[in-house]
Design an enzyme around this catalytic site. Structure first.
Site, PDB file in Angstrom:
ATOM      1  N   ASP A 110     -15.444  31.882 -16.268  1.00 45.52           N
ATOM      2  CA  ASP A 110     -15.365  33.065 -15.401  1.00 45.52           C
ATOM      3  C   ASP A 110     -15.609  32.632 -13.953  1.00 45.52           C
ATOM      4  O   ASP A 110     -16.583  31.933 -13.674  1.00 45.52           O
ATOM      5  CB  ASP A 110     -16.418  34.099 -15.821  1.00 45.52           C
ATOM      6  N   LYS A 145     -17.669  36.427  -6.116  1.00 47.26           N
ATOM      7  CA  LYS A 145     -18.594  36.846  -5.043  1.00 47.26           C
ATOM      8  C   LYS A 145     -19.718  35.821  -4.878  1.00 47.26           C
ATOM      9  O   LYS A 145     -20.300  35.377  -5.870  1.00 47.26           O
ATOM     10  CB  LYS A 145     -19.210  38.212  -5.388  1.00 47.26           C
ATOM     11  N   GLU A 184     -18.399  23.041 -26.183  1.00 46.26           N
ATOM     12  CA  GLU A 184     -17.630  23.816 -25.197  1.00 46.26           C
ATOM     13  C   GLU A 184     -18.471  25.034 -24.832  1.00 46.26           C
ATOM     14  O   GLU A 184     -18.858  25.808 -25.713  1.00 46.26           O
ATOM     15  CB  GLU A 184     -16.283  24.281 -25.763  1.00 46.26           C
ATOM     16  N   THR A 242      -5.935  26.262 -24.297  1.00 42.69           N
ATOM     17  CA  THR A 242      -6.889  27.321 -24.625  1.00 42.69           C
ATOM     18  C   THR A 242      -6.123  28.656 -24.588  1.00 42.69           C
ATOM     19  O   THR A 242      -4.973  28.693 -24.134  1.00 42.69           O
ATOM     20  CB  THR A 242      -8.044  27.367 -23.601  1.00 42.69           C
ATOM     21  N   GLU A 243      -6.791  29.727 -25.016  1.00 36.84           N
ATOM     22  CA  GLU A 243      -6.152  31.051 -24.971  1.00 36.84           C
ATOM     23  C   GLU A 243      -5.716  31.414 -23.538  1.00 36.84           C
ATOM     24  O   GLU A 243      -4.601  31.838 -23.295  1.00 36.84           O
ATOM     25  CB  GLU A 243      -7.157  32.114 -25.430  1.00 36.84           C
ATOM     26  N   TYR A 244      -6.669  31.218 -22.600  1.00 35.07           N
ATOM     27  CA  TYR A 244      -6.384  31.576 -21.213  1.00 35.07           C
ATOM     28  C   TYR A 244      -5.302  30.688 -20.622  1.00 35.07           C
ATOM     29  O   TYR A 244      -4.475  31.124 -19.840  1.00 35.07           O
ATOM     30  CB  TYR A 244      -7.672  31.502 -20.370  1.00 35.07           C
ATOM     31  N   GLU A 245      -5.323  29.422 -21.002  1.00 33.68           N
ATOM     32  CA  GLU A 245      -4.334  28.473 -20.480  1.00 33.68           C
ATOM     33  C   GLU A 245      -2.919  28.905 -20.884  1.00 33.68           C
ATOM     34  O   GLU A 245      -1.992  28.889 -20.066  1.00 33.68           O
ATOM     35  CB  GLU A 245      -4.644  27.077 -21.042  1.00 33.68           C
ATOM     36  N   ASP A 292      -7.215  27.762 -14.095  1.00 30.25           N
ATOM     37  CA  ASP A 292      -6.042  28.123 -13.290  1.00 30.25           C
ATOM     38  C   ASP A 292      -6.510  28.632 -11.929  1.00 30.25           C
ATOM     39  O   ASP A 292      -5.689  28.959 -11.079  1.00 30.25           O
ATOM     40  CB  ASP A 292      -5.251  29.253 -13.967  1.00 30.25           C
TER      41      ASP A 292
HETATM   42  N1  SAM Z   1     -12.583  29.114 -22.828  1.00 31.56           N
HETATM   43  C1  SAM Z   1     -11.772  30.245 -23.260  1.00 31.56           C
HETATM   44  C2  SAM Z   1     -10.336  30.044 -22.845  1.00 31.56           C
HETATM   45  O1  SAM Z   1     -10.079  29.160 -22.011  1.00 31.56           O
HETATM   46  O2  SAM Z   1      -9.476  30.759 -23.361  1.00 31.56           O
HETATM   47  C3  SAM Z   1     -12.349  31.572 -22.732  1.00 31.56           C
HETATM   48  C4  SAM Z   1     -12.290  31.769 -21.256  1.00 31.56           C
HETATM   49  S1  SAM Z   1     -13.060  33.310 -20.727  1.00 31.56           S
HETATM   50  C5  SAM Z   1     -12.421  33.548 -19.148  1.00 31.56           C
HETATM   51  C6  SAM Z   1     -14.725  32.776 -20.376  1.00 31.56           C
HETATM   52  C7  SAM Z   1     -15.658  32.932 -21.554  1.00 31.56           C
HETATM   53  O3  SAM Z   1     -16.912  32.366 -21.209  1.00 31.56           O
HETATM   54  C8  SAM Z   1     -15.914  34.379 -21.946  1.00 31.56           C
HETATM   55  O4  SAM Z   1     -15.679  34.561 -23.325  1.00 31.56           O
HETATM   56  C9  SAM Z   1     -17.383  34.598 -21.592  1.00 31.56           C
HETATM   57  O5  SAM Z   1     -18.039  35.512 -22.439  1.00 31.56           O
HETATM   58  C10 SAM Z   1     -17.936  33.190 -21.740  1.00 31.56           C
HETATM   59  N2  SAM Z   1     -19.173  32.942 -20.956  1.00 31.56           N
HETATM   60  C11 SAM Z   1     -19.399  33.306 -19.663  1.00 31.56           C
HETATM   61  N3  SAM Z   1     -20.631  32.943 -19.282  1.00 31.56           N
HETATM   62  C12 SAM Z   1     -21.207  32.343 -20.367  1.00 31.56           C
HETATM   63  C13 SAM Z   1     -22.467  31.755 -20.598  1.00 31.56           C
HETATM   64  N4  SAM Z   1     -23.422  31.728 -19.640  1.00 31.56           N
HETATM   65  N5  SAM Z   1     -22.719  31.220 -21.818  1.00 31.56           N
HETATM   66  C14 SAM Z   1     -21.777  31.241 -22.787  1.00 31.56           C
HETATM   67  N6  SAM Z   1     -20.559  31.803 -22.627  1.00 31.56           N
HETATM   68  C15 SAM Z   1     -20.258  32.326 -21.431  1.00 31.56           C
END
Ligand code: SAM
Length: 216
Positions: free
Chosen positions: A118, A122, A44, A191-194, A154
């Site tokens: 993320d 932009k 993941e 997931t946490e965000y879900e 989402d």
């Molecule tokens: N997957 C988790 C969830 O659904 O709850 C976390 C979602 S959070 C919005 C996105 C995560 O991806 C963040 O913790 C961020 O640090 C990580 N992330 C962003 N770009 C990344 C990259 N290039 N390599 C590894 N992790 C990354």
């Protein structure tokens, strides 16, 4: 996801090299050796605090899981979970998901999960999106032939972008869910965000996309 800087994070990571290897590039092509079995490997990218990957590892002891997270203050939360659960089929990697080819050999990985990545809305940040073509190239290299990406979000805009990016790359969209929680999909692991966004009424999108057959 941004968490406050945790001054003891490097120390904590150093304390548990059995769960989060200090020199992950030493394990290129040898991850099954590290897990001490020949089971498939699912990764993941952007694992966050690790809720999804930990639950998946508990539910599927027949799979080896690796959670990749770029932020140290975030991955230590996933590490806390793993230390508590002591799961033999889960490892964590504190690296950039854009560099996966440095840590895995060609065809070493069986499946890639992207969850609530993320959005980087932009246009000038497009290259940071985890389904931008340079990321797809890297995933394709480390995946088995015709390997799959499973993506949930989402964010409608990012979802639409992912469908276009996967399609332009020549991937096959195996299945698309425009409202996962109202569908007949079974065995969804949140997931946490879900959890956070669906409890506020957000719709959850999901896609499974497969890389094209490699022609030599
Ligand atoms: N997957 C988790 C969830 O659904 O709850 C976390 C979602 S959070 C919005 C996105 C995560 O991806 C963040 O913790 C961020 O640090 C990580 N992330 C962003 N770009 C990344 C990259 N290039 N390599 C590894 N992790 C990354």
């Amino acid at each position: 996801m941004r968490l406050r800087y945790k001054p003891n994070a490097p120390q904590k990571i150093a304390e548990f090299p059995q769960y989060i290897p200090e020199q992950p590039d030493n394990w290129v092509g040898k991850w099954q050796e590290r897990f001490d079995n020949d089971r498939p490997i699912h990764i993941e990218v952007g694992t966050g605090k690790g809720r999804f990957i930990t639950e998946m590892a508990k539910l599927h002891p027949e799979i080896n899981y690796i959670g990749i997270e770029i932020q140290m203050s975030v991955i230590v939360v996933a590490l806390d979970r793993l230390v508590e659960e002591k799961l033999p089929n889960l490892q964590l990697l504190h690296v950039n998901g854009g560099s996966v080819t440095q840590y895995f050999a060609e065809g070493e990985v069986d499946q890639v999960y992207l969850n609530f990545s993320d959005p980087w809305p932009k246009k000038r940040h497009e290259k940071r999106r985890l389904m931008y073509k340079s990321f797809l190239e890297s995933y394709e290299k480390i995946l088995v032939p015709e390997g799959e990406i499973h993506f949930k979000t989402d964010n409608q805009g990012l979802f639409e972008y992912s469908l276009v990016s996967f399609s332009k790359y020549g991937m096959v969209l195996e299945q698309v869910w425009l409202n996962l929680h109202e569908s007949d999909f079974e065995g969804n692991v949140m997931t946490e965000y879900e959890e956070k966004f669906s409890s506020r009424g957000s719709r959850i999108y999901r896609v499974v996309a497969k890389f094209p057959k490699k022609i030599n």
